[in-house]
Motif scaffolding. Sequence first.
Motif, PDB file in Angstrom:
ATOM      1  N   ARG A   1      -4.863 -12.035  26.941  1.00 24.95           N
ATOM      2  CA  ARG A   1      -5.358 -13.371  27.307  1.00 24.95           C
ATOM      3  C   ARG A   1      -5.265 -14.346  26.125  1.00 24.95           C
ATOM      4  O   ARG A   1      -4.392 -15.219  26.094  1.00 24.95           O
ATOM      5  CB  ARG A   1      -6.800 -13.233  27.825  1.00 24.95           C
ATOM      6  CG  ARG A   1      -7.308 -14.439  28.580  1.00 24.95           C
ATOM      7  CD  ARG A   1      -7.727 -15.610  27.720  1.00 24.95           C
ATOM      8  NE  ARG A   1      -8.756 -15.267  26.729  1.00 24.95           N
ATOM      9  CZ  ARG A   1      -9.129 -16.081  25.756  1.00 24.95           C
ATOM     10  NH1 ARG A   1      -8.559 -17.264  25.606  1.00 24.95           N
ATOM     11  NH2 ARG A   1     -10.059 -15.716  24.886  1.00 24.95           N
TER      12      ARG A   1
ATOM     13  N   LYS B   1      -2.127 -26.071  35.311  1.00 25.85           N
ATOM     14  CA  LYS B   1      -1.604 -27.270  34.645  1.00 25.85           C
ATOM     15  C   LYS B   1      -2.063 -27.296  33.194  1.00 25.85           C
ATOM     16  O   LYS B   1      -1.374 -27.808  32.324  1.00 25.85           O
ATOM     17  CB  LYS B   1      -2.093 -28.530  35.369  1.00 25.85           C
ATOM     18  CG  LYS B   1      -1.385 -28.750  36.682  1.00 25.85           C
ATOM     19  CD  LYS B   1      -1.810 -30.069  37.321  1.00 25.85           C
ATOM     20  CE  LYS B   1      -1.326 -30.095  38.764  1.00 25.85           C
ATOM     21  NZ  LYS B   1      -2.201 -30.862  39.640  1.00 25.85           N
TER      22      LYS B   1
ATOM     23  N   ASN C   1     -15.087 -22.089  36.105  1.00 24.58           N
ATOM     24  CA  ASN C   1     -15.831 -22.791  37.165  1.00 24.58           C
ATOM     25  C   ASN C   1     -15.838 -21.920  38.427  1.00 24.58           C
ATOM     26  O   ASN C   1     -15.281 -20.812  38.447  1.00 24.58           O
ATOM     27  CB  ASN C   1     -15.197 -24.166  37.450  1.00 24.58           C
ATOM     28  CG  ASN C   1     -13.693 -24.059  37.741  1.00 24.58           C
ATOM     29  OD1 ASN C   1     -13.200 -22.979  38.069  1.00 24.58           O
ATOM     30  ND2 ASN C   1     -12.971 -25.154  37.630  1.00 24.58           N
TER      31      ASN C   1
ATOM     32  N   ARG D   1     -14.330 -22.315  41.230  1.00 24.99           N
ATOM     33  CA  ARG D   1     -12.989 -22.059  41.782  1.00 24.99           C
ATOM     34  C   ARG D   1     -12.354 -20.839  41.073  1.00 24.99           C
ATOM     35  O   ARG D   1     -11.733 -19.985  41.707  1.00 24.99           O
ATOM     36  CB  ARG D   1     -12.139 -23.314  41.590  1.00 24.99           C
ATOM     37  CG  ARG D   1     -10.700 -23.066  41.785  1.00 24.99           C
ATOM     38  CD  ARG D   1     -10.036 -24.081  42.638  1.00 24.99           C
ATOM     39  NE  ARG D   1      -8.673 -23.609  42.851  1.00 24.99           N
ATOM     40  CZ  ARG D   1      -7.610 -24.350  42.748  1.00 24.99           C
ATOM     41  NH1 ARG D   1      -7.740 -25.632  42.475  1.00 24.99           N
ATOM     42  NH2 ARG D   1      -6.422 -23.842  42.949  1.00 24.99           N
TER      43      ARG D   1
ATOM     44  N   ASN E   1     -11.308 -28.840  25.741  1.00 29.05           N
ATOM     45  CA  ASN E   1     -10.945 -27.526  26.281  1.00 29.05           C
ATOM     46  C   ASN E   1     -11.242 -27.394  27.765  1.00 29.05           C
ATOM     47  O   ASN E   1     -10.428 -26.860  28.515  1.00 29.05           O
ATOM     48  CB  ASN E   1     -11.696 -26.443  25.496  1.00 29.05           C
ATOM     49  CG  ASN E   1     -11.141 -25.052  25.746  1.00 29.05           C
ATOM     50  OD1 ASN E   1      -9.927 -24.862  25.855  1.00 29.05           O
ATOM     51  ND2 ASN E   1     -12.019 -24.064  25.835  1.00 29.05           N
TER      52      ASN E   1
ATOM     53  N   ASN F   1     -12.869 -30.126  29.597  1.00 25.46           N
ATOM     54  CA  ASN F   1     -12.972 -31.442  30.229  1.00 25.46           C
ATOM     55  C   ASN F   1     -14.381 -31.806  30.682  1.00 25.46           C
ATOM     56  O   ASN F   1     -14.562 -32.473  31.694  1.00 25.46           O
ATOM     57  CB  ASN F   1     -11.999 -31.503  31.419  1.00 25.46           C
ATOM     58  CG  ASN F   1     -11.546 -32.919  31.709  1.00 25.46           C
ATOM     59  OD1 ASN F   1     -11.608 -33.784  30.842  1.00 25.46           O
ATOM     60  ND2 ASN F   1     -11.109 -33.155  32.938  1.00 25.46           N
TER      61      ASN F   1
ATOM     62  N   SER G   1     -17.359 -21.115  21.524  1.00 25.82           N
ATOM     63  CA  SER G   1     -16.281 -21.591  20.646  1.00 25.82           C
ATOM     64  C   SER G   1     -16.845 -22.490  19.551  1.00 25.82           C
ATOM     65  O   SER G   1     -17.918 -23.070  19.701  1.00 25.82           O
ATOM     66  CB  SER G   1     -15.253 -22.375  21.453  1.00 25.82           C
ATOM     67  OG  SER G   1     -14.522 -21.517  22.282  1.00 25.82           O
TER      68      SER G   1
ATOM     69  N   THR H   1     -13.120 -20.186  16.469  1.00 28.80           N
ATOM     70  CA  THR H   1     -11.928 -20.571  17.226  1.00 28.80           C
ATOM     71  C   THR H   1     -10.723 -20.900  16.344  1.00 28.80           C
ATOM     72  O   THR H   1      -9.581 -20.589  16.680  1.00 28.80           O
ATOM     73  CB  THR H   1     -12.269 -21.827  18.065  1.00 28.80           C
ATOM     74  OG1 THR H   1     -13.517 -21.596  18.712  1.00 28.80           O
ATOM     75  CG2 THR H   1     -11.196 -22.160  19.071  1.00 28.80           C
TER      76      THR H   1
END
Length: 314
Positions: free
Chosen positions: A18, A57, A86, A88, A115, A117, A146, A182
Amino acid sequence: MTTPNYPARVRLIDVGPRDGLQNEAQPVPASTKIELVQRLQAAGVQEIEVTSYVSPKWVPQMADNHAVMQGIARRAGVRYSVLVPNMRGLQAALRDRPDEIVVFGAASETFSQRNINCSIAESIERFAPVVEAARQAGIAVRGAMSCAVGCPYEGDIAPERVGALARQLKAIGVQRVDVADTIGVGTPLKVQRAIEATLAHFDLDHISGHFHDTYGQALANTLAAMQMGVWHFQCSVAGLGGCPYAPGATGNVATEDVVYLLHGLGIDTGIDLDALADTGAWISGVLGRPTGSRAGRALLAKRASGDALSCGTR
Ligand code: HMG
Ligand code: MG
């Protein structure tokens, strides 16, 4: 001679599939990601961060999350985690039954905006139902913090801000947290202060170190965290990686380097270092560059020269 009181065992979470691959410019086929996971587990890695369910995206490299999770042959005893930003993302992840989801917040407002939004406060609001739904579904929840020592946009981050984030993550039901450097700017004292601030809300068994190695401090930071009793660390085979929203940051500390350090201290990891170095060499070859692991390189060179590095034997 007095020796520091290091933990008796250390558990490593390889985030290479990842964190390591998310920033690759060239598309990496799902079959390669699947093979990477298979090789890591065969080398004895007990926790693997496999993919993320984020907007394709924003991070196109992770768009094959479903294919990767469906493609791996899971081993009993191995924990497979995935990033979820989130509801979703959670809904998509649930189809693939990860053992653990990771909600990822930041101790820096600007990094949070860049990162994911949203502000830190909005991220907590967004995470709360995700955490609740994951736990109801029997899935464990980790929270990444982070910029726990420094931010690419805001510079130094005060430990109090890490403590504040840890408190909020605890309040919404996150079970364990990563203290994440980070951009790899941390040094041992700064990392220890961030961990100390986290310890006000999570105990030692529920804190992991996640150190990128931009300034070459990640091994020192690992040792500093171990001196405090931290015994979970995230690292990336071959030192793969970098965050798309942290310009200039390099990958996580290489798993091979951490394993070499730990075995040198007599601490068991359950990982076969030779098999891990082979995995690091293999994925680096696939990506067309040398491994970022110093220990990996040394082991491979030693093997190639028929033990020529065993000093004084020739
Ligand atoms: P947003 O634009 O604010 O979200 O992005 P939105 O709800 O307005 O949705 C925008 C579009 O994204 C919509 O599609 C959504 O459907 C879609 P459109 O209508 O435009 O076609 N969308 C999604 N698609 C797939 N999966 C989802 C999802 N959610 C929305 N889950 C969002 C908010 C968080 C989604 C976005 O900012 C994002 O994906 N960010 C990715 C951040 C990321 O992955 N960063 C790297 C990982 S973090 C890291 O590496 C740090 C760590 O290693 C620790 C450390 O080192 O510090 C963990
Ligand atoms: Mg990271």
